[in-house]
Design a protein around this motif. Sequence first.
Motif, PDB file in Angstrom:
ATOM      1  N   ALA A 204      56.623  39.953  45.910  1.00 52.23           N
ATOM      2  CA  ALA A 204      57.057  41.052  45.044  1.00 52.23           C
ATOM      3  C   ALA A 204      57.484  42.246  45.886  1.00 52.23           C
ATOM      4  CB  ALA A 204      55.930  41.456  44.109  1.00 52.23           C
ATOM      5  N   ASP A 205      58.503  42.964  45.421  1.00 50.74           N
ATOM      6  CA  ASP A 205      58.914  44.195  46.091  1.00 50.74           C
ATOM      7  C   ASP A 205      57.912  45.314  45.828  1.00 50.74           C
ATOM      8  OD1 ASP A 205      61.437  43.322  47.246  1.00 50.74           O
ATOM      9  OD2 ASP A 205      62.148  43.177  45.181  1.00 50.74           O
ATOM     10  N   ASN A 206      57.406  45.367  44.599  1.00 52.21           N
ATOM     11  CA  ASN A 206      56.411  46.366  44.221  1.00 52.21           C
ATOM     12  C   ASN A 206      55.377  45.712  43.317  1.00 52.21           C
ATOM     13  OD1 ASN A 206      57.409  49.152  45.237  1.00 52.21           O
ATOM     14  ND2 ASN A 206      59.229  48.220  44.321  1.00 52.21           N
ATOM     15  N   ALA A 207      54.133  46.149  43.445  1.00 54.19           N
ATOM     16  CA  ALA A 207      53.069  45.584  42.613  1.00 54.19           C
ATOM     17  C   ALA A 207      52.051  46.668  42.296  1.00 54.19           C
ATOM     18  CB  ALA A 207      52.387  44.409  43.313  1.00 54.19           C
ATOM     19  N   LEU A 208      51.473  46.574  41.098  1.00 52.73           N
ATOM     20  CA  LEU A 208      50.564  47.591  40.579  1.00 52.73           C
ATOM     21  C   LEU A 208      49.260  46.957  40.130  1.00 52.73           C
ATOM     22  CD1 LEU A 208      50.147  50.571  39.621  1.00 52.73           C
ATOM     23  CD2 LEU A 208      51.143  49.865  37.428  1.00 52.73           C
ATOM     24  N   TYR A 209      48.175  47.591  40.506  1.00 51.70           N
ATOM     25  CA  TYR A 209      46.834  47.171  40.084  1.00 51.70           C
ATOM     26  C   TYR A 209      46.573  47.671  38.668  1.00 51.70           C
ATOM     27  CZ  TYR A 209      41.669  46.951  40.334  1.00 51.70           C
ATOM     28  OH  TYR A 209      40.335  46.687  40.141  1.00 51.70           O
ATOM     29  N   PHE A 210      46.095  46.775  37.814  1.00 45.69           N
ATOM     30  CA  PHE A 210      45.735  47.171  36.456  1.00 45.69           C
ATOM     31  C   PHE A 210      44.263  47.547  36.345  1.00 45.69           C
ATOM     32  CE2 PHE A 210      49.407  44.794  34.195  1.00 45.69           C
ATOM     33  CZ  PHE A 210      50.159  45.954  34.170  1.00 45.69           C
ATOM     34  N   ASP A 211      43.362  46.664  36.789  1.00 47.29           N
ATOM     35  CA  ASP A 211      41.939  46.975  36.669  1.00 47.29           C
ATOM     36  C   ASP A 211      41.115  45.897  37.359  1.00 47.29           C
ATOM     37  OD1 ASP A 211      39.726  48.494  35.904  1.00 47.29           O
ATOM     38  OD2 ASP A 211      40.477  48.777  33.869  1.00 47.29           O
ATOM     39  N   GLY A 212      39.817  46.126  37.399  1.00 45.25           N
ATOM     40  CA  GLY A 212      38.857  45.160  37.920  1.00 45.25           C
ATOM     41  C   GLY A 212      37.620  45.163  37.051  1.00 45.25           C
ATOM     42  N   LYS A 213      36.908  44.084  37.075  1.00 49.28           N
ATOM     43  CA  LYS A 213      35.679  43.898  36.290  1.00 49.28           C
ATOM     44  C   LYS A 213      35.988  43.640  34.817  1.00 49.28           C
ATOM     45  CE  LYS A 213      31.101  45.944  35.449  1.00 49.28           C
ATOM     46  NZ  LYS A 213      30.232  47.114  35.711  1.00 49.28           N
ATOM     47  N   VAL A 214      36.870  44.441  34.202  1.00 42.20           N
ATOM     48  CA  VAL A 214      37.229  44.222  32.796  1.00 42.20           C
ATOM     49  C   VAL A 214      38.425  43.272  32.656  1.00 42.20           C
ATOM     50  CG1 VAL A 214      36.395  46.518  32.199  1.00 42.20           C
ATOM     51  CG2 VAL A 214      38.835  46.183  32.641  1.00 42.20           C
ATOM     52  N   SER A 215      38.973  42.792  33.756  1.00 42.68           N
ATOM     53  CA  SER A 215      40.226  42.031  33.749  1.00 42.68           C
ATOM     54  C   SER A 215      40.127  40.777  32.890  1.00 42.68           C
ATOM     55  CB  SER A 215      40.616  41.653  35.181  1.00 42.68           C
ATOM     56  OG  SER A 215      40.764  42.807  35.973  1.00 42.68           O
ATOM     57  N   ARG A 216      41.153  40.578  32.054  1.00 40.80           N
ATOM     58  CA  ARG A 216      41.158  39.451  31.134  1.00 40.80           C
ATOM     59  C   ARG A 216      42.563  38.920  30.929  1.00 40.80           C
ATOM     60  NH1 ARG A 216      38.370  41.981  26.014  1.00 40.80           N
ATOM     61  NH2 ARG A 216      38.985  39.996  25.092  1.00 40.80           N
ATOM     62  N   LEU A 217      42.646  37.615  30.663  1.00 45.13           N
ATOM     63  CA  LEU A 217      43.920  36.934  30.451  1.00 45.13           C
ATOM     64  C   LEU A 217      43.867  36.111  29.180  1.00 45.13           C
ATOM     65  CD1 LEU A 217      46.730  35.810  31.386  1.00 45.13           C
ATOM     66  CD2 LEU A 217      45.456  34.054  32.655  1.00 45.13           C
ATOM     67  N   TYR A 218      44.984  36.156  28.435  1.00 44.17           N
ATOM     68  CA  TYR A 218      45.172  35.295  27.271  1.00 44.17           C
ATOM     69  C   TYR A 218      46.399  34.437  27.539  1.00 44.17           C
ATOM     70  CZ  TYR A 218      46.093  33.761  22.487  1.00 44.17           C
ATOM     71  OH  TYR A 218      46.330  32.997  21.359  1.00 44.17           O
ATOM     72  N   SER A 219      46.204  33.123  27.619  1.00 39.04           N
ATOM     73  CA  SER A 219      47.297  32.194  27.907  1.00 39.04           C
ATOM     74  C   SER A 219      47.083  30.931  27.096  1.00 39.04           C
ATOM     75  CB  SER A 219      47.360  31.863  29.399  1.00 39.04           C
ATOM     76  OG  SER A 219      48.350  30.887  29.659  1.00 39.04           O
ATOM     77  N   PRO A 220      47.594  30.876  25.857  1.00 38.29           N
ATOM     78  CA  PRO A 220      47.355  29.693  25.018  1.00 38.29           C
ATOM     79  C   PRO A 220      47.912  28.410  25.605  1.00 38.29           C
ATOM     80  CG  PRO A 220      48.974  31.172  24.019  1.00 38.29           C
ATOM     81  CD  PRO A 220      48.364  31.915  25.154  1.00 38.29           C
ATOM     82  N   SER A 221      48.986  28.501  26.411  1.00 40.48           N
ATOM     83  CA  SER A 221      49.524  27.283  27.021  1.00 40.48           C
ATOM     84  C   SER A 221      48.556  26.693  28.029  1.00 40.48           C
ATOM     85  CB  SER A 221      50.866  27.581  27.697  1.00 40.48           C
ATOM     86  OG  SER A 221      50.705  28.494  28.761  1.00 40.48           O
ATOM     87  N   ASN A 222      47.611  27.504  28.514  1.00 43.92           N
ATOM     88  CA  ASN A 222      46.578  27.043  29.439  1.00 43.92           C
ATOM     89  C   ASN A 222      45.213  26.920  28.762  1.00 43.92           C
ATOM     90  OD1 ASN A 222      48.716  28.594  31.015  1.00 43.92           O
ATOM     91  ND2 ASN A 222      47.653  27.562  32.678  1.00 43.92           N
ATOM     92  N   ASN A 223      45.200  27.044  27.426  1.00 44.38           N
ATOM     93  CA  ASN A 223      43.935  27.015  26.676  1.00 44.38           C
ATOM     94  C   ASN A 223      42.941  28.040  27.211  1.00 44.38           C
ATOM     95  OD1 ASN A 223      44.647  24.811  24.906  1.00 44.38           O
ATOM     96  ND2 ASN A 223      44.387  23.449  26.672  1.00 44.38           N
ATOM     97  N   ARG A 224      43.459  29.223  27.514  1.00 40.33           N
ATOM     98  CA  ARG A 224      42.611  30.261  28.095  1.00 40.33           C
ATOM     99  C   ARG A 224      42.647  31.527  27.238  1.00 40.33           C
ATOM    100  NH1 ARG A 224      42.373  32.415  34.401  1.00 40.33           N
ATOM    101  NH2 ARG A 224      41.156  34.296  33.979  1.00 40.33           N
ATOM    102  N   SER A 225      41.480  32.012  26.884  1.00 41.62           N
ATOM    103  CA  SER A 225      41.340  33.290  26.179  1.00 41.62           C
ATOM    104  C   SER A 225      40.047  33.929  26.647  1.00 41.62           C
ATOM    105  CB  SER A 225      41.322  33.085  24.658  1.00 41.62           C
ATOM    106  OG  SER A 225      41.231  34.327  23.990  1.00 41.62           O
ATOM    107  N   ASP A 226      40.166  34.875  27.599  1.00 39.33           N
ATOM    108  CA  ASP A 226      38.988  35.491  28.193  1.00 39.33           C
ATOM    109  C   ASP A 226      38.335  36.459  27.204  1.00 39.33           C
ATOM    110  OD1 ASP A 226      39.776  34.122  30.441  1.00 39.33           O
ATOM    111  OD2 ASP A 226      40.609  35.885  31.450  1.00 39.33           O
ATOM    112  N   PHE A 227      37.027  36.485  27.222  1.00 36.26           N
ATOM    113  CA  PHE A 227      36.267  37.392  26.368  1.00 36.26           C
ATOM    114  C   PHE A 227      35.555  38.423  27.228  1.00 36.26           C
ATOM    115  CE2 PHE A 227      36.654  33.449  23.986  1.00 36.26           C
ATOM    116  CZ  PHE A 227      37.070  33.906  22.745  1.00 36.26           C
ATOM    117  N   GLY A 228      35.078  39.486  26.601  1.00 35.35           N
ATOM    118  CA  GLY A 228      34.347  40.497  27.349  1.00 35.35           C
ATOM    119  C   GLY A 228      34.532  41.868  26.747  1.00 35.35           C
TER     120      GLY A 228
END
Length: 241
Positions: A204-228
């Motif tokens: 990547a030419d540029n990249a930005l940090y969103f967060d840590g510890k609370v980080s979560r991903l929703y990806s139905p194509s991967n059957n993934r839905s993080d909770f927290g």
Amino acid sequence: MRWLAALALLASPAAAEDHLEVVCDDVSHLGASYTLCEIPAGSDMQLFLRDDQGAVLGSFSAVEENESRPLLFAMNAGMYHADRAPVGHYVEDSIEEMRVITSDGPGNFGLLPNGVFCIGDGLHVFETNDYVTQTPTCEYATQSGPMLVIDGALHPRFIPNGTSKFIRNGVGTFEDGSLSVFAISNEPVNFHNFATLFRDVINADNALYFDGKVSRLYSPSNNRSDFGWQLGPIVGVLAPQ
């Protein structure tokens, strides 16, 4: 790398319209596992914070209920206060909720340089001062920090053997604005290793940090839905109408 090949495929708006599938894959980098999701500029990518009554949505399911369309992908997208209001600049549907913060301060957000992820004429991560100078037109924008990669170079404050490790997430973009790559670590990692993922693997030419510890991903194509934790700003891609 597939995300680099995708840049060639998405050289025009017409090509972007033909590649709306969100692709998420696991990769290994410096002994840790990460999930990467490619989102082209032609996707219906938006930021979500509040419902029609002004209440904070806070979860992927609440976004879907509010929008009445399935999410193809979603991720937390910027730091937030205890009331889940964004810490930094936030624009949704071209309406600014929070101004740009250019001063340093405590915590990761204030570890300058930080930056802004802009969804507008393409997909771009701007270092905050560049964002203020260039004044890009962003239908959606979220400020977070620190920057991970700045014009191909790592944030100057990162150290290779940093002991602070968390599940972390962020986004990388490319100069032409045609593609974004979102990443989340699947195990605790330090800032340096997370940033080198964007520099050395994603390129990547540029990249930005969103967060840590609370980080979560929703990806139905991967059957993934993080909770927290309940979330503040969320970035997501909606299925076509």
